[in-house]
Design an enzyme around this catalytic site. Sequence first.
Site, short mmCIF file in Angstrom:
data_model
loop_
_atom_site.label_atom_id
_atom_site.label_comp_id
_atom_site.label_asym_id
_atom_site.label_seq_id
_atom_site.Cartn_x
_atom_site.Cartn_y
_atom_site.Cartn_z
N ILE A 156 30.03 -64.31 55.73
CA ILE A 156 30.13 -62.88 55.44
C ILE A 156 30.66 -62.64 54.03
O ILE A 156 30.13 -61.82 53.28
CB ILE A 156 31.00 -62.17 56.50
CG1 ILE A 156 30.27 -62.18 57.86
CG2 ILE A 156 31.32 -60.74 56.08
CD1 ILE A 156 31.10 -61.67 59.03
N ILE B 274 36.52 -55.43 57.06
CA ILE B 274 35.46 -55.51 58.06
C ILE B 274 35.67 -56.75 58.92
O ILE B 274 34.81 -57.10 59.73
CB ILE B 274 34.07 -55.59 57.41
CG1 ILE B 274 34.02 -56.66 56.32
CG2 ILE B 274 33.68 -54.25 56.80
CD1 ILE B 274 34.00 -58.08 56.69
N ARG C 74 39.08 -58.31 60.86
CA ARG C 74 39.82 -57.94 62.06
C ARG C 74 41.03 -57.15 61.61
O ARG C 74 41.60 -57.42 60.53
CB ARG C 74 40.32 -59.18 62.80
CG ARG C 74 39.27 -59.97 63.53
CD ARG C 74 38.86 -59.33 64.86
NE ARG C 74 38.02 -60.24 65.63
CZ ARG C 74 36.77 -59.98 66.02
NH1 ARG C 74 36.19 -58.83 65.71
NH2 ARG C 74 36.10 -60.86 66.73
N GLU D 57 42.08 -51.83 68.68
CA GLU D 57 40.84 -51.07 68.91
C GLU D 57 40.68 -50.75 70.39
O GLU D 57 41.07 -51.56 71.22
CB GLU D 57 39.66 -51.88 68.40
CG GLU D 57 39.75 -52.07 66.91
CD GLU D 57 38.64 -52.97 66.33
OE1 GLU D 57 37.71 -53.32 67.07
OE2 GLU D 57 38.74 -53.30 65.16
N HIS E 234 34.21 -50.05 64.24
CA HIS E 234 33.83 -51.46 64.40
C HIS E 234 32.33 -51.60 64.66
O HIS E 234 31.91 -52.18 65.68
CB HIS E 234 34.64 -52.12 65.53
CG HIS E 234 34.72 -53.63 65.37
ND1 HIS E 234 35.80 -54.38 65.79
CD2 HIS E 234 33.85 -54.51 64.82
CE1 HIS E 234 35.57 -55.66 65.52
NE2 HIS E 234 34.40 -55.76 64.92
#
Lengths: 314, 314
Positions: free
Chosen positions: B158, B232, B234, B263, B281
């Site tokens: 990523i 993006i 955690r 979350e 998310h």
Amino acid sequence: MPEKVLIYSRFPKAQMVRFGERFELLDTAGKRPNDVFAPEQLSGIHAVLTAGGTPFSAEAMDLMPKLGAIVCYGTGYDGVDLAAAAKRGIAVGHSPGANAASVADIAVTLMLATTRRLLAADDYVRSGNWSGLKPSPMMRPQAGMLGRKVGVYGMGEIGRKIAARVAGFETEVGYFSRSRHDVPYQYFPTLEALAEWCSVLMIAVRAGADTNHAVDAGILKKLGKEGYVVNISRGSVIDEPALIAALTDQTIAGAGLDVYAREPHAPDALTALPNVVLSPHIGGHTLESHVAMQNCVIENLEAYFAGKALPYAV
Amino acid sequence: MPEKVLIYSRFPKAQMVRFGERFELLDTAGKRPNDVFAPEQLSGIHAVLTAGGTPFSAEAMDLMPKLGAIVCYGTGYDGVDLAAAAKRGIAVGHSPGANAASVADIAVTLMLATTRRLLAADDYVRSGNWSGLKPSPMMRPQAGMLGRKVGVYGMGEIGRKIAARVAGFETEVGYFSRSRHDVPYQYFPTLEALAEWCSVLMIAVRAGADTNHAVDAGILKKLGKEGYVVNISRGSVIDEPALIAALTDQTIAGAGLDVYAREPHAPDALTALPNVVLSPHIGGHTLESHVAMQNCVIENLEAYFAGKALPYAV
């Protein structure tokens, strides 16, 4: 004695500071010059500073019989009657490319925000609906960028910068332009063919009679119900009522717009839609692009007053 | 008879369709397995499907004495007690890279939307304040991307995809990671040095004990008042109260967040701020990344039931 420059459009004061240090500014604040200044003041004007989108007619030019240079702040010069200027021997200058990176960035921002439904996402979090586990139809998974076909209409400096950015998102990029360019993207010979192929149409073409309402109901229909349109060029390139109809009846999926047919007016039918992201013509509106545009303006005006050709002539 | 798979986390039904065609699903809908299923049902479970962020403790594993495979939907597996799984001979699988492009896209979306103040821009148009010529302090020109220093924290799949996208915006890209990678970006030996250098810090590091609250008040102070943070990865990687304090007192300029400490809860102090862009998310939440993640899940489960090693093991 500094040379006089008439400010023909309405500009924020902060953008005029560097010009005020070099020239004597006569600011119309966007009003008609003859409503603000007496004929004898206007007769002493040799140069004006304007925004490219502001209408500048032959009649306006004739208010200033000694006018020799019209300098546009920004890339565009679509408001200036070029034929009338040429007939009167008035040079027209602009700021080519100075805001291209900044405008290309807004194009990509609008593309990502519309396709990923960023406004609905932010609202979902802020409203508490996410924490309340309330289902949101707007938050269903959407197609992302990977493998997406993105069409760029216009392959000038801004179009190239848009294409280069978009290609970085692992997309396929195609384009339509009057002529084929030496760029690594698929060329489409017509706008229709590009709209049929792509799922995001990025409008980066220069405004003018030949591109007026080029994106009409027919093009939007070819783009289709999974399709998005992004416009950072000029509102005139899209048939705005046709766009609003296509967004309302979901002929297309959504739109990201930085420009409108009659700025600063954005139609109520458009601002009421959930499937659009709207920005107030801020494409070129970054600190670094203002500095670059101002550099072009200053170089154009200083060259003109020194009796030289404009370095950034239209 | 299809093999049984226990669904350990709460997933939207649409994401389970392809699994239901291949396996018999026992869905807990996110509740404790022993609250939903009888011990004799749980004793027949050999494989579970979970979300990587959902806590999966040794005690939960012991509810299913024959458990042999924990398969995570997505890249993350931070909720799974890997030591406990190893001790019990339970294989753990995930979907490496399947959502990397989609997550990298959201990172760039949040970066652009925060630095260009997209939410304020859209509101300025929709509210009628633009057409009413009302000045907006939020719409003053900001620094754009051209020449901006962007720091990427973490250089996994990523992080690499974020860096590649960001570089396309004519920026300078730097990174910090435990080790130096063969990538064309400037390496910083510490997170402090990266934060000091950059004006946007993109968090793309894997969650874990070593990265817990790695971005704390000290790092945010080094990022500084023109700085932005985008997360993006955690929520655990940022000290969330320190972030809220830094945003509130303008120690930093803004933040774009797709992930949160607890979350789907986003603190009221965060959702009330104007200088943040928040998404629920949805980084990996595109049609194509769901297909890719589901492919990994199916391959992992089918390999396990065939007595083979997981092709996408942690």
